[in-house]
Design a protein around this motif. Sequence first.
Motif, PDB file in Angstrom:
ATOM      1  N   ALA A 133       0.930  -1.614   0.108  1.00 22.80           N
ATOM      2  CA  ALA A 133      -0.035   0.060   0.179  1.00 22.80           C
ATOM      3  C   ALA A 133       1.059   1.117  -0.298  1.00 22.80           C
ATOM      4  N   ASP A 134       0.661   2.197  -0.205  1.00 20.99           N
ATOM      5  CA  ASP A 134       1.165   3.545  -0.044  1.00 20.99           C
ATOM      6  C   ASP A 134       0.871   4.416   0.387  1.00 20.99           C
ATOM      7  N   VAL A 135      -0.585   4.250   1.431  1.00 26.96           N
ATOM      8  CA  VAL A 135      -0.998   4.433   2.884  1.00 26.96           C
ATOM      9  C   VAL A 135      -1.390   3.470   3.774  1.00 26.96           C
ATOM     10  N   VAL A 136      -0.824   3.816   4.707  1.00 30.48           N
ATOM     11  CA  VAL A 136      -1.603   2.144   5.943  1.00 30.48           C
ATOM     12  C   VAL A 136      -2.854   3.406   7.058  1.00 30.48           C
ATOM     13  N   ILE A 137      -3.620   2.961   7.117  1.00 32.45           N
ATOM     14  CA  ILE A 137      -4.655   2.771   8.104  1.00 32.45           C
ATOM     15  C   ILE A 137      -4.704   1.828   9.466  1.00 32.45           C
ATOM     16  N   ASP A 138      -4.446   2.637   9.665  1.00 30.09           N
ATOM     17  CA  ASP A 138      -4.953   1.722  11.616  1.00 30.09           C
ATOM     18  C   ASP A 138      -5.948   1.984  12.184  1.00 30.09           C
ATOM     19  N   ASN A 139      -7.120   1.137  11.873  1.00 27.13           N
ATOM     20  CA  ASN A 139      -8.093   0.956  12.988  1.00 27.13           C
ATOM     21  C   ASN A 139      -8.488   1.157  13.698  1.00 27.13           C
ATOM     22  N   ASN A 140      -7.009   1.153  15.094  1.00 32.22           N
ATOM     23  CA  ASN A 140      -7.437   0.772  16.316  1.00 32.22           C
ATOM     24  C   ASN A 140      -7.621   1.566  17.478  1.00 32.22           C
ATOM     25  N   ASP A 141      -8.398   3.048  17.083  1.00 35.26           N
ATOM     26  CA  ASP A 141      -8.507   4.073  17.767  1.00 35.26           C
ATOM     27  C   ASP A 141     -10.139   4.376  18.267  1.00 35.26           C
ATOM     28  N   GLU A 142     -10.149   5.749  18.990  1.00 37.87           N
ATOM     29  CA  GLU A 142     -11.959   6.116  18.288  1.00 37.87           C
ATOM     30  C   GLU A 142     -11.511   6.984  17.366  1.00 37.87           C
ATOM     31  N   ARG A 143     -13.353   7.350  17.278  1.00 39.28           N
ATOM     32  CA  ARG A 143     -13.528   8.027  16.136  1.00 39.28           C
ATOM     33  C   ARG A 143     -12.697   9.341  16.601  1.00 39.28           C
ATOM     34  N   PRO A 144     -12.343   9.988  17.233  1.00 43.47           N
ATOM     35  CA  PRO A 144     -11.875  10.904  16.626  1.00 43.47           C
ATOM     36  C   PRO A 144     -10.707  10.810  15.854  1.00 43.47           C
ATOM     37  N   VAL A 145      -9.766  10.115  16.655  1.00 37.20           N
ATOM     38  CA  VAL A 145      -8.169   9.785  16.541  1.00 37.20           C
ATOM     39  C   VAL A 145      -8.712   9.593  14.409  1.00 37.20           C
ATOM     40  N   LEU A 146      -8.911   8.164  14.121  1.00 33.58           N
ATOM     41  CA  LEU A 146      -9.286   7.930  12.828  1.00 33.58           C
ATOM     42  C   LEU A 146      -9.974   8.859  11.821  1.00 33.58           C
ATOM     43  N   TYR A 147     -10.359   9.594  12.160  1.00 32.07           N
ATOM     44  CA  TYR A 147     -11.176  10.612  11.429  1.00 32.07           C
ATOM     45  C   TYR A 147      -9.934  11.910  10.983  1.00 32.07           C
ATOM     46  N   GLU A 148      -9.110  11.815  11.839  1.00 27.02           N
ATOM     47  CA  GLU A 148      -7.770  12.158  12.059  1.00 27.02           C
ATOM     48  C   GLU A 148      -6.821  12.066  11.119  1.00 27.02           C
ATOM     49  N   ARG A 149      -6.720  10.309  11.336  1.00 31.11           N
ATOM     50  CA  ARG A 149      -6.209   9.924  10.061  1.00 31.11           C
ATOM     51  C   ARG A 149      -6.704  10.005   8.719  1.00 31.11           C
ATOM     52  N   VAL A 150      -7.868   9.718   8.793  1.00 30.07           N
ATOM     53  CA  VAL A 150      -8.535   9.779   7.219  1.00 30.07           C
ATOM     54  C   VAL A 150      -8.549  11.346   6.832  1.00 30.07           C
ATOM     55  N   ARG A 151      -8.354  12.215   7.645  1.00 27.91           N
ATOM     56  CA  ARG A 151      -8.143  13.665   6.997  1.00 27.91           C
ATOM     57  C   ARG A 151      -7.415  13.788   6.051  1.00 27.91           C
ATOM     58  N   ARG A 152      -5.642  13.406   7.029  1.00 21.91           N
ATOM     59  CA  ARG A 152      -4.651  13.249   6.706  1.00 21.91           C
ATOM     60  C   ARG A 152      -4.446  12.783   5.795  1.00 21.91           C
ATOM     61  N   CYS A 153      -5.078  11.647   5.087  1.00 22.39           N
ATOM     62  CA  CYS A 153      -5.126  10.912   3.921  1.00 22.39           C
ATOM     63  C   CYS A 153      -5.397  11.395   2.898  1.00 22.39           C
ATOM     64  N   VAL A 154      -6.498  12.027   3.157  1.00 22.66           N
ATOM     65  CA  VAL A 154      -7.622  12.679   2.404  1.00 22.66           C
ATOM     66  C   VAL A 154      -6.386  14.208   1.662  1.00 22.66           C
TER      67      VAL A 154
END
Length: 216
Positions: free
Chosen positions: A183-204
């Motif tokens: 993969a070019d980007v890895v998102i670890d989906n093992n935290d609460e929604r605010p943390v995950l959303y920030e990871r997704v936002r940075r990926c976007v």
Amino acid sequence: MKKNGVMLVGLCGRSGSGKGYIAKMFADCGIPSVDTDAVYRRMTAPVPSRSALSPCMNELIERFGEQILSSDRSLNRAVMRTLVFGGDTAALADLNRITHRHILAETQAIAGQLFREGADIVLIDAPVLYESGFDKMCEQVVCVTAPEDVIVSRIMKRDGLSEDDAKKRLASQKTREELEDRADVVIDNNDERPVLYERVRRCVDHLRAIRRERYE
């Protein structure tokens, strides 16, 4: 699909990784997705008449016979599983060859419509992104991952499986390490929604920067 400044991005992850959950967060950030599993379900769903069968279903019937057709003219998945998972590697290869081609064509059509409606990036949510060859149409790949014990627990809860059966399902899939490495980007989906959303936002932000660099 690399024209008019638009970009396709593959979304992959093992069963239980939470790809659908992450895809919704991407949608909240303005990046829609095409769920290839949903595309396949629509192609093989019940229809009002035999003449309404999808081209995919007609080709499957031609290869495997009328036995795969349920009374409501949907795909009889139990029969199909018996046919392709009984050790007949040619049957499984034919199933994949037929379904992947039709799913790919429909996915491209849906992505094209999303682009015409204004999307500049579209996610292709494909559980078997590499096996199907869908990765070849994507300029970037995002992998959703989580620790093994977490995804085993999610599968057990979601599908009502035992721990052993959940682990067997995972054993038939690509490993976490292989998916992350490719993969070019890895998102670890093992935290609460605010943390995950920030990871997704940075990926976007990262994906949009790549698109601007290549097309603007």
